[in-house]
Design an enzyme around this catalytic site. Structure first.
Site, PDB file in Angstrom:
ATOM      1  N   SER A  32       0.793  -1.235   0.000  1.00  0.00           N
ATOM      2  CA  SER A  32       0.000   0.000   0.000  1.00  0.00           C
ATOM      3  C   SER A  32       0.823   1.283   0.000  1.00  0.00           C
ATOM      4  O   SER A  32       0.264   2.361  -0.204  1.00  0.00           O
ATOM      5  CB  SER A  32      -0.949   0.012   1.202  1.00  0.00           C
ATOM      6  OG  SER A  32      -1.980  -0.914   1.011  1.00  0.00           O
ATOM      7  N   LYS A  82       0.397   3.376  -3.006  1.00  0.00           N
ATOM      8  CA  LYS A  82      -0.774   4.245  -3.174  1.00  0.00           C
ATOM      9  C   LYS A  82      -0.396   5.729  -3.143  1.00  0.00           C
ATOM     10  O   LYS A  82      -1.100   6.561  -3.708  1.00  0.00           O
ATOM     11  CB  LYS A  82      -1.817   3.922  -2.093  1.00  0.00           C
ATOM     12  CG  LYS A  82      -2.378   2.506  -2.223  1.00  0.00           C
ATOM     13  CD  LYS A  82      -3.226   2.108  -1.015  1.00  0.00           C
ATOM     14  CE  LYS A  82      -3.690   0.653  -1.134  1.00  0.00           C
ATOM     15  NZ  LYS A  82      -4.443   0.195   0.056  1.00  0.00           N
ATOM     16  N   TYR A 113      -4.190  -2.803 -10.164  1.00  0.00           N
ATOM     17  CA  TYR A 113      -4.032  -2.525  -8.728  1.00  0.00           C
ATOM     18  C   TYR A 113      -3.101  -3.537  -8.052  1.00  0.00           C
ATOM     19  O   TYR A 113      -2.215  -3.167  -7.285  1.00  0.00           O
ATOM     20  CB  TYR A 113      -5.419  -2.522  -8.069  1.00  0.00           C
ATOM     21  CG  TYR A 113      -5.389  -2.432  -6.565  1.00  0.00           C
ATOM     22  CD1 TYR A 113      -4.944  -1.277  -5.930  1.00  0.00           C
ATOM     23  CD2 TYR A 113      -5.803  -3.507  -5.773  1.00  0.00           C
ATOM     24  CE1 TYR A 113      -4.913  -1.184  -4.540  1.00  0.00           C
ATOM     25  CE2 TYR A 113      -5.777  -3.425  -4.387  1.00  0.00           C
ATOM     26  CZ  TYR A 113      -5.329  -2.260  -3.777  1.00  0.00           C
ATOM     27  OH  TYR A 113      -5.300  -2.177  -2.407  1.00  0.00           O
ATOM     28  N   TYR A 125      -4.433   3.545   7.993  1.00  0.00           N
ATOM     29  CA  TYR A 125      -5.785   2.990   8.130  1.00  0.00           C
ATOM     30  C   TYR A 125      -6.426   3.446   9.432  1.00  0.00           C
ATOM     31  O   TYR A 125      -6.322   4.613   9.797  1.00  0.00           O
ATOM     32  CB  TYR A 125      -5.764   1.459   8.006  1.00  0.00           C
ATOM     33  CG  TYR A 125      -4.947   0.986   6.832  1.00  0.00           C
ATOM     34  CD1 TYR A 125      -5.294   1.382   5.538  1.00  0.00           C
ATOM     35  CD2 TYR A 125      -3.824   0.190   6.987  1.00  0.00           C
ATOM     36  CE1 TYR A 125      -4.548   0.976   4.444  1.00  0.00           C
ATOM     37  CE2 TYR A 125      -3.076  -0.218   5.892  1.00  0.00           C
ATOM     38  CZ  TYR A 125      -3.448   0.178   4.624  1.00  0.00           C
ATOM     39  OH  TYR A 125      -2.703  -0.216   3.558  1.00  0.00           O
ATOM     40  N   VAL A 158       1.236  -3.782   3.947  1.00  0.00           N
ATOM     41  CA  VAL A 158       1.208  -5.065   4.664  1.00  0.00           C
ATOM     42  C   VAL A 158       2.444  -5.929   4.368  1.00  0.00           C
ATOM     43  O   VAL A 158       2.608  -6.987   4.954  1.00  0.00           O
ATOM     44  CB  VAL A 158      -0.083  -5.873   4.389  1.00  0.00           C
ATOM     45  CG1 VAL A 158      -1.292  -5.148   4.941  1.00  0.00           C
ATOM     46  CG2 VAL A 158      -0.239  -6.189   2.918  1.00  0.00           C
TER      47      VAL A 158
END
Length: 306
Positions: free
Chosen positions: A61, A64, A188, A240, A258
């Site tokens: 992530s 992103k 993705y 998050y 992760v």
């Protein structure tokens, strides 16, 4: 500074509680939880590292941040029509909010939001073209042509895509995605499967520490205002539903993945990348967070003051 990073690496090596390696992506389950790395790239051009900082890992992530940068460059504020800018307070793969909020994800860093960002940057192109653009951008800001996708990890994610596919189909049903769901997901998953080392990642994050200017080429990547906005989203949403805890403990904009990596930005100072594969209950690197907390305590680099 080198002495400090060595001390942090030594302190982390003695920790017995190391978190749990992500196992819902089978390829990530094989990673050695005892590995640790930290790298610092300063705006003055200095580089410091400790641990296995040259070892590549799946950035997941953290990628992103880079796709968000590309999307804002292509679309500007029009991006926010389909992606929000608020912390979610829910797990990164939650579907609950999407139902309540008309299929519009809360922010670009939860999975649904990142899928919406990928859809936005595709602009009618095939996944291969979009991924080539992304990889070129990451190689450019990291100043390293050797960075590539880990296709094994991408295939592993594609084979276990049910939850992310649910998010994407849900958004498609609300008219939030323009492209074919499988093509968006394929793009993705490859995006998340970029493999980088802490040294490469710290270098790649430097433009966000220096008002949007790529170091050392001195070429502007984004405007100072956009760099500030990306940093603010990292601060609010980068971890998050534990983003508040990270801000409280570390006090820097940061984005976790992760795969066990965290990229943290100290505006005006530098970019710090840490990697420790074991995760806490929220999916963030347990020792990576501790290491950054220790780093900020010693340097006083928190954005909230010394």
């Amino acid at each position: 500074m080198q002495e400090l990073l060595n001390e942090i690496a030594e302190a982390m090596a003695t920790k017995t509680e190391r978190g749990k390696v992500a196992d819902y992506i089978p390829e990530l389950a094989h990673v050695d939880p005892n590995r640790f790395a930290i790298s610092l790239a300063t705006v003055n051009g200095e580089r410091y590292s400790a641990g296995c900082a040259a070892a590549p890992f799946s950035i997941q992530s953290i990628s992103k941040v880079f796709t968000l940068t590309i999307a804002l460059g292509k679309m500007g504020d029009a991006l926010w029509a389909n992606v929000g800018r608020e912390p979610s307070g829910d797990p990164f793969n939650s579907i609950v909010q999407l139902e309540h909020e008309g299929g519009k994800p809360r922010n670009p860093f939860i999975n649904a939001g990142a899928i919406a960002v990928v859809d936005a940057i595709m602009m009618g192109h095939e996944p291969k073209e979009t991924l080539a653009e992304l990889l070129n951008f990451v190689r450019y800001i990291a100043d390293d042509e050797s960075i590539c996708f880990d296709h094994t990890v991408a295939a592993s994610e594609m084979a276990h895509r049910d939850r992310n596919a649910s998010l994407a189909h849900f958004m498609k049903a609300f008219g939030r995605l323009r492209h074919d769901v499988d093509k968006v997901l394929g793009t993705y998953f490859h995006q998340c499967a970029i493999a980088m080392s802490c040294e490469q990642l710290a270098h790649a994050g430097l433009f966000l520490a220096s008002d949007g200017v790529n170091q050392p080429s001195n070429i502007r990547v984004v405007s100072p205002q956009r760099a500030r906005r990306i940093n603010s989203l990292m601060m609010m949403c980068g971890h998050y539903d534990a983003s508040g805890e990270f801000a409280f403990r570390v006090g820097l904009p940061g984005k976790s993945g992760v795969g066990g990596g965290i990229l943290a930005i100290a505006p005006g100072q530098g970019a710090i990348a840490v990697w420790s594969p074991g995760l806490d209950e929220y999916g963030n690197s347990l020792l990576g967070t501790e290491a950054l907390e220790m780093f900020v305590q010693r340097t006083g680099w928190s954005v909230f003051g010394h």
